[in-house]
Design an enzyme around this catalytic site. Structure first.
Site, PDB file in Angstrom:
ATOM      1  CD  GLU A 266      18.251  38.645  -3.992  1.00 36.10           C
ATOM      2  OE1 GLU A 266      18.638  38.948  -2.800  1.00 36.10           O
ATOM      3  OE2 GLU A 266      17.539  37.373  -3.831  1.00 36.10           O
ATOM      4  CG  HIS A 289      16.885  37.473   0.054  1.00 38.06           C
ATOM      5  ND1 HIS A 289      18.063  37.364  -0.853  1.00 38.06           N
ATOM      6  CD2 HIS A 289      17.394  36.195   0.973  1.00 38.06           C
ATOM      7  CE1 HIS A 289      18.892  36.223  -0.332  1.00 38.06           C
ATOM      8  NE2 HIS A 289      18.322  35.888   0.754  1.00 38.06           N
TER       9      HIS A 289
HETATM   10  P1  NAI Z   1      22.546  23.450   3.977  1.00 44.62           P
HETATM   11  O1  NAI Z   1      23.731  23.552   3.563  1.00 44.62           O
HETATM   12  O2  NAI Z   1      22.130  23.070   5.396  1.00 44.62           O
HETATM   13  O3  NAI Z   1      21.619  22.394   3.049  1.00 44.62           O
HETATM   14  C1  NAI Z   1      21.726  22.481   1.610  1.00 44.62           C
HETATM   15  C2  NAI Z   1      21.489  21.001   1.369  1.00 44.62           C
HETATM   16  O4  NAI Z   1      21.647  21.209  -0.150  1.00 44.62           O
HETATM   17  C3  NAI Z   1      22.494  19.999   1.753  1.00 44.62           C
HETATM   18  O5  NAI Z   1      22.045  18.861   2.583  1.00 44.62           O
HETATM   19  C4  NAI Z   1      23.186  19.928   0.445  1.00 44.62           C
HETATM   20  O6  NAI Z   1      23.701  18.387   0.458  1.00 44.62           O
HETATM   21  C5  NAI Z   1      22.102  19.726  -0.728  1.00 44.62           C
HETATM   22  N1  NAI Z   1      22.451  20.051  -2.000  1.00 44.62           N
HETATM   23  C6  NAI Z   1      23.841  20.844  -2.499  1.00 44.62           C
HETATM   24  N2  NAI Z   1      23.789  20.577  -3.915  1.00 44.62           N
HETATM   25  C7  NAI Z   1      22.611  19.906  -4.130  1.00 44.62           C
HETATM   26  C8  NAI Z   1      22.229  19.474  -5.507  1.00 44.62           C
HETATM   27  N3  NAI Z   1      22.855  19.790  -6.510  1.00 44.62           N
HETATM   28  N4  NAI Z   1      21.008  18.778  -5.552  1.00 44.62           N
HETATM   29  C9  NAI Z   1      20.444  18.457  -4.485  1.00 44.62           C
HETATM   30  N5  NAI Z   1      20.843  18.910  -3.169  1.00 44.62           N
HETATM   31  C10 NAI Z   1      21.922  19.706  -2.964  1.00 44.62           C
HETATM   32  O7  NAI Z   1      21.812  25.031   3.847  1.00 44.62           O
HETATM   33  P2  NAI Z   1      20.938  25.661   4.432  1.00 44.62           P
HETATM   34  O8  NAI Z   1      21.146  26.422   5.596  1.00 44.62           O
HETATM   35  O9  NAI Z   1      19.644  24.540   4.569  1.00 44.62           O
HETATM   36  O10 NAI Z   1      20.284  26.784   3.206  1.00 44.62           O
HETATM   37  C11 NAI Z   1      19.791  26.401   2.295  1.00 44.62           C
HETATM   38  C12 NAI Z   1      19.665  27.592   1.141  1.00 44.62           C
HETATM   39  O11 NAI Z   1      18.738  28.783   1.759  1.00 44.62           O
HETATM   40  C13 NAI Z   1      21.042  28.296   0.819  1.00 44.62           C
HETATM   41  O12 NAI Z   1      21.223  28.413  -0.343  1.00 44.62           O
HETATM   42  C14 NAI Z   1      20.960  29.626   1.638  1.00 44.62           C
HETATM   43  O13 NAI Z   1      21.651  30.531   1.014  1.00 44.62           O
HETATM   44  C15 NAI Z   1      19.724  29.711   1.712  1.00 44.62           C
HETATM   45  N6  NAI Z   1      19.175  30.752   2.456  1.00 44.62           N
HETATM   46  C16 NAI Z   1      17.994  31.563   2.179  1.00 44.62           C
HETATM   47  C17 NAI Z   1      17.661  32.720   3.072  1.00 44.62           C
HETATM   48  C18 NAI Z   1      16.639  33.420   2.843  1.00 44.62           C
HETATM   49  O14 NAI Z   1      16.423  34.638   3.508  1.00 44.62           O
HETATM   50  N7  NAI Z   1      15.707  33.328   1.814  1.00 44.62           N
HETATM   51  C19 NAI Z   1      18.098  32.672   4.524  1.00 44.62           C
HETATM   52  C20 NAI Z   1      18.982  31.503   4.780  1.00 44.62           C
HETATM   53  C21 NAI Z   1      19.411  30.443   4.022  1.00 44.62           C
END
Ligand code: NAI
Length: 413
Positions: A266, A289
């Site tokens: 990015e 993003h």
């Molecule tokens: P979180 O940590 O609350 O949830 C992530 C979930 O993924 C957890 O339940 C975890 O157990 C699960 N997980 C981990 N490895 C896995 C796998 N191999 N297979 C299946 N499930 C798996 O994180 P949150 O806050 O929900 O964020 C999710 C994603 O969104 C992150 O990558 C974060 O960086 C991204 N994000 C993107 C934003 C954007 O601007 N597009 C803004 C905020 C977050």
């Protein structure tokens, strides 16, 4: 020692300054970010001899030389998700607490995803672009309601579960896949495997973190498992999807469209060019993003990090921080707290306790947490021994394994 001084860089939402000032803290704000000697000069010019707390976003670089040159630097609030701009290893070795705001933009991401699901189902962007070009593409062909369709959520954490709630409100059937057992919200149902989820879903939305297991987790084989005519959404991390495989599946008509907010590479700045193999495909929504980029998320971040910094100053809480052991215990009335970060080595605690006992001060509470090579201990003593406790902080700080010691009194300032 003078009271703590806060410097907030990079136009952090004013809510943060308001929260910190409401507890009597001196707060300076600056619009820009700083790095290297410029940052060191700014911080060494902070008046007094008390702790310095800084608030930063992505442009302020807190490198090892900053920690060396500014020993008064006590805590860093990263008013964002990422902490790559901070040398975290050096922060830990200096006992500097670092807080960020990983979950303040949850709702913003979830709303974007739900909006995109509807936009994809109606071919909104292609039809809008056609209308801008003067083409009246009025047709029901390939346009669908989302009610009754199946949404497969990969990663049922903060964002995935919010998407689940909003999608059900639209009448969608929700399936989810997570490597950790999760309580399903509403009528959502866990899928038996990732492949099952991919095969059952009309829309697949990814909400996993960047880990070795999630890198490339949606490649050619997984896309082949998806239903013909399904849609893929990724607002998680750019490393999760093989974009070449996605582009091929779109070209072949196996997938009907995609919405992609995050990319393997990015631009670091709006002035840098952006390139993707998905450019030019009218059934693909490309966004820079922006999942978490809303005014409301910025305000939430301001509140979340400022509140964490207050908890750190008022009772020594490191809960939710990213480098020090996480510890948070209420500071009872009539008690002050000796807060000590030390090398996690045998005999440290007994040396600290002996130092307090030798001074004839009673210990009314004691809490310990460790993380890797560092330990954090609270030694609570009666507030009427506050002067003795202040002297004890000096004695404990001079013990060989001590990294940082302070007296926590319940007041931020
Ligand atoms: P979180 O940590 O609350 O949830 C992530 C979930 O993924 C957890 O339940 C975890 O157990 C699960 N997980 C981990 N490895 C896995 C796998 N191999 N297979 C299946 N499930 C798996 O994180 P949150 O806050 O929900 O964020 C999710 C994603 O969104 C992150 O990558 C974060 O960086 C991204 N994000 C993107 C934003 C954007 O601007 N597009 C803004 C905020 C977050």
């Amino acid at each position: 020692m003078s009271r703590p001084h806060v410097v907030l860089f990079e136009s952090i939402h004013p809510r943060a300054a308001r929260i910190l000032e409401s507890r009597g803290l001196a707060v300076d704000t600056e619009a820009g970010g700083r790095a290297g000697a410029d940052l060191i000069d700014r911080l060494t010019a902070v008046p007094g001899d008390g702790p310095i707390i800084i608030g930063i976003r992505s442009k302020t670089k807190v490198t090892a030389d900053v920690f060396e040159a500014v020993p008064r630097l006590t805590a860093i609030g990263a008013f964002c998700i990422g902490t790559d701009q901070i040398d975290l290893d050096t922060a830990r070795r200096h006992g500097v607490a670092v807080f960020n705001a990983p979950f303040s933009s949850t709702r913003s991401v979830a709303e974007l995803v739900v909006g995109e699901i509807v936009a994809l189902a109606r071919g909104l962007f292609a039809k809008s672009q056609a209308a801008h070009r003067g083409v009246w593409a009025k047709s029901a062909k390939g346009a669908h309601e989302v009610r009754g369709k199946t949404l497969g959520i990969v990663g049922y954490g903060h964002i995935g579960s919010q998407v689940s709630v909003l999608a059900e409100a639209l009448g969608m059937q929700v399936r989810f896949y997570d490597i950790v057992a999760k309580l399903p919200l509403g009528n959502a149902m866990p899928a038996g495997s990732l492949e099952d989820l991919l095969a059952e879903s009309d829309f697949v939305s990814l909400h996993v973190p960047d880990t070795p297991k999630t890198r490339g987790m949606i490649g050619r084989d997984q896309i082949a498992c998806m239903r013909r005519g399904a849609f893929l959404l990724n607002a998680s991390r750019g490393t999760v999807v093989d974009l070449d495989a996605l582009a091929d599946a779109l070209d072949e008509g196996h997938l009907a469209g995609a919405a992609i907010d995050v990319f393997p590479v990015e631009p670091k700045h709006p002035s840098e060019p952006f390139e993707s193999i998905l450019q030019g495909k009218e059934n693909v929504i490309l966004t820079p993003h922006i999942g978490g980029s809303t005014v409301e998320a910025q305000e939430n971040i301001g509140e979340e990090v400022a509140t964490a910094l207050l908890g750190f100053l008022e009772r020594g809480s490191t809960q939710g921080g990213v480098v020090l052991p996480g510890l948070d215990e209420p500071l009872p009335e009539g008690v002050v707290r000796i807060w000590n970060v030390h090398e996690n080595a045998p005999g440290v605690l007994s040396a600290i306790v002996r130092t307090v006992a030798d001074a004839g001060v009673n210990i009314v509470g004691q809490h310990l947490a460790t993380r890797d090579d560092v330990g954090l201990v609270y030694v609570d003593v009666p507030a009427d021994a506050q002067d003795a406790a202040r002297t004890l902080c000096g004695a404990i700080a001079s013990l060989a394994p001590s990294i940082r010691t302070r007296l926590v009194t319940g007041a931020a300032a």
